[in-house]
Motif scaffolding. Structure first.
Motif, PDB file in Angstrom:
ATOM      1  N   ASP A 172      51.244 -22.405  16.161  1.00 14.43           N
ATOM      2  CA  ASP A 172      51.071 -21.615  17.120  1.00 14.43           C
ATOM      3  C   ASP A 172      49.882 -20.743  16.916  1.00 14.43           C
ATOM      4  O   ASP A 172      49.686 -19.820  17.849  1.00 14.43           O
ATOM      5  N   MET A 173      49.127 -21.000  16.048  1.00 11.31           N
ATOM      6  CA  MET A 173      47.970 -20.455  15.847  1.00 11.31           C
ATOM      7  C   MET A 173      46.711 -20.995  16.525  1.00 11.31           C
ATOM      8  O   MET A 173      46.709 -22.388  16.464  1.00 11.31           O
ATOM      9  N   SER A 174      45.864 -20.211  17.130  1.00  7.53           N
ATOM     10  CA  SER A 174      44.858 -20.954  18.050  1.00  7.53           C
ATOM     11  C   SER A 174      43.478 -20.224  17.787  1.00  7.53           C
ATOM     12  O   SER A 174      43.356 -19.209  17.665  1.00  7.53           O
ATOM     13  N   SER A 175      42.454 -21.220  18.067  1.00  6.99           N
ATOM     14  CA  SER A 175      41.247 -20.707  17.989  1.00  6.99           C
ATOM     15  C   SER A 175      40.941 -19.528  19.369  1.00  6.99           C
ATOM     16  O   SER A 175      40.251 -18.972  19.093  1.00  6.99           O
ATOM     17  N   GLY A 176      41.889 -19.499  20.134  1.00  6.39           N
ATOM     18  CA  GLY A 176      41.611 -18.416  21.459  1.00  6.39           C
ATOM     19  C   GLY A 176      42.411 -17.087  20.882  1.00  6.39           C
ATOM     20  O   GLY A 176      42.111 -16.128  21.601  1.00  6.39           O
ATOM     21  N   ASP A 177      42.858 -17.161  19.808  1.00  2.00           N
ATOM     22  CA  ASP A 177      43.490 -15.633  19.288  1.00  2.00           C
ATOM     23  C   ASP A 177      42.340 -14.833  19.017  1.00  2.00           C
ATOM     24  O   ASP A 177      41.466 -15.502  18.405  1.00  2.00           O
ATOM     25  N   GLU A 178      42.468 -13.583  19.289  1.00  2.00           N
ATOM     26  CA  GLU A 178      41.672 -12.607  18.645  1.00  2.00           C
ATOM     27  C   GLU A 178      41.773 -12.471  17.138  1.00  2.00           C
ATOM     28  O   GLU A 178      42.765 -12.802  16.674  1.00  2.00           O
ATOM     29  N   VAL A 179      40.612 -12.187  16.584  1.00  2.00           N
ATOM     30  CA  VAL A 179      40.678 -12.080  15.067  1.00  2.00           C
ATOM     31  C   VAL A 179      41.730 -11.198  14.558  1.00  2.00           C
ATOM     32  O   VAL A 179      42.443 -11.256  13.622  1.00  2.00           O
ATOM     33  N   SER A 180      42.221  -9.904  15.404  1.00  2.00           N
ATOM     34  CA  SER A 180      43.168  -9.213  15.247  1.00  2.00           C
ATOM     35  C   SER A 180      44.474  -9.693  15.219  1.00  2.00           C
ATOM     36  O   SER A 180      45.353  -9.407  14.169  1.00  2.00           O
ATOM     37  N   VAL A 181      44.801 -10.681  15.845  1.00  2.00           N
ATOM     38  CA  VAL A 181      46.041 -11.454  15.871  1.00  2.00           C
ATOM     39  C   VAL A 181      45.755 -12.309  14.340  1.00  2.00           C
ATOM     40  O   VAL A 181      47.347 -12.117  13.878  1.00  2.00           O
ATOM     41  N   TRP A 182      44.952 -12.779  14.055  1.00  2.00           N
ATOM     42  CA  TRP A 182      44.786 -13.394  12.841  1.00  2.00           C
ATOM     43  C   TRP A 182      45.162 -12.364  11.593  1.00  2.00           C
ATOM     44  O   TRP A 182      45.825 -12.603  10.692  1.00  2.00           O
ATOM     45  N   VAL A 183      44.370 -11.343  11.589  1.00  2.00           N
ATOM     46  CA  VAL A 183      44.663 -10.175  10.525  1.00  2.00           C
ATOM     47  C   VAL A 183      46.006  -9.858  10.509  1.00  2.00           C
ATOM     48  O   VAL A 183      46.680  -9.780   9.245  1.00  2.00           O
ATOM     49  N   LYS A 184      46.591  -9.827  11.633  1.00  2.00           N
ATOM     50  CA  LYS A 184      48.185  -9.337  11.394  1.00  2.00           C
ATOM     51  C   LYS A 184      48.994 -10.424  10.951  1.00  2.00           C
ATOM     52  O   LYS A 184      49.741  -9.983  10.099  1.00  2.00           O
TER      53      LYS A 184
END
Length: 187
Positions: A172-184
């Protein structure tokens, strides 16, 4: 020969950071979605800190991107140069920024059908200033490409970009996610 040291061939791993959390990103070098993910990795490392996160890029060649194997090999060739992973990153950036020169139109047509592998290498050299021809010819580069291909298969990776956190695939992780989503997610 006695007394003569032979330099060992080495491909610098495409690893940044040294933190306990590990993010592995499987990228195809001409995929627009991989380009989006690649463009977020520096910011992600800056926000989380290299002491908290290790980012590993795994090159994931895909058959519908016709020049993918040539470009993957060119990236590993760059990683074998003295600048190592910095040179490889430079090649990836150049290919992503000039994608139309390294991909067919609609995955099958267009002027790149007349391009040869040497044309592609020369284009990369022109954009990066790196000399890749001799490194590209190194037979031991096969080890890197084969290792990444096997590793992706073993982990059920079929598309790019794909992500693994601490060895677990993140469907469910995507290149379309904001960096802040990845950081969280990684924090």
């Amino acid at each position: 020969m006695r007394g003569v040291a032979v330099a060992e061939f080495r491909v610098d791993p495409l690893v940044w950071g040294q933190g306990p959390r590990q993010l592995e990103v499987f990228l195809e070098p001409t995929c627009p979605y991989s380009a989006k993910a690649f463009g977020k990795l520096e910011q992600l490392l800056a926000e989380l800190g290299e002491d908290r996160l290790t980012v590993k890029i795994r090159l994931h060649s895909q058959p519908w991107h016709m020049f993918s194997p040539v470009i993957v090999r060119a990236i590993y060739a760059a990683a074998s140069l003295p600048a190592g992973k910095a040179a490889a990153r430079q090649v990836m950036q150049a290919v992503y920024e000039h994608r139309e020169e390294f991909e067919f139109e609609q995955h099958a047509t267009g002027p790149n059908r007349d391009a040869t592998p040497n044309d592609l290498i020369r284009r990369i050299e022109g954009y990066t200033g790196l000399k890749l021809m001799a490194a590209f010819d190194e037979p031991q580069l096969d080890k890197s490409t084969r290792w990444d291909a096997r590793y992706a298969r073993q982990n059920g990776i079929h598309v790019s970009p794909s992500f693994m956190i601490d060895g677990i695939v993140q469907a469910d992780m995507s290149s379309g996610d904001e960096v802040s989503v990845w950081v969280k997610r990684l924090g």
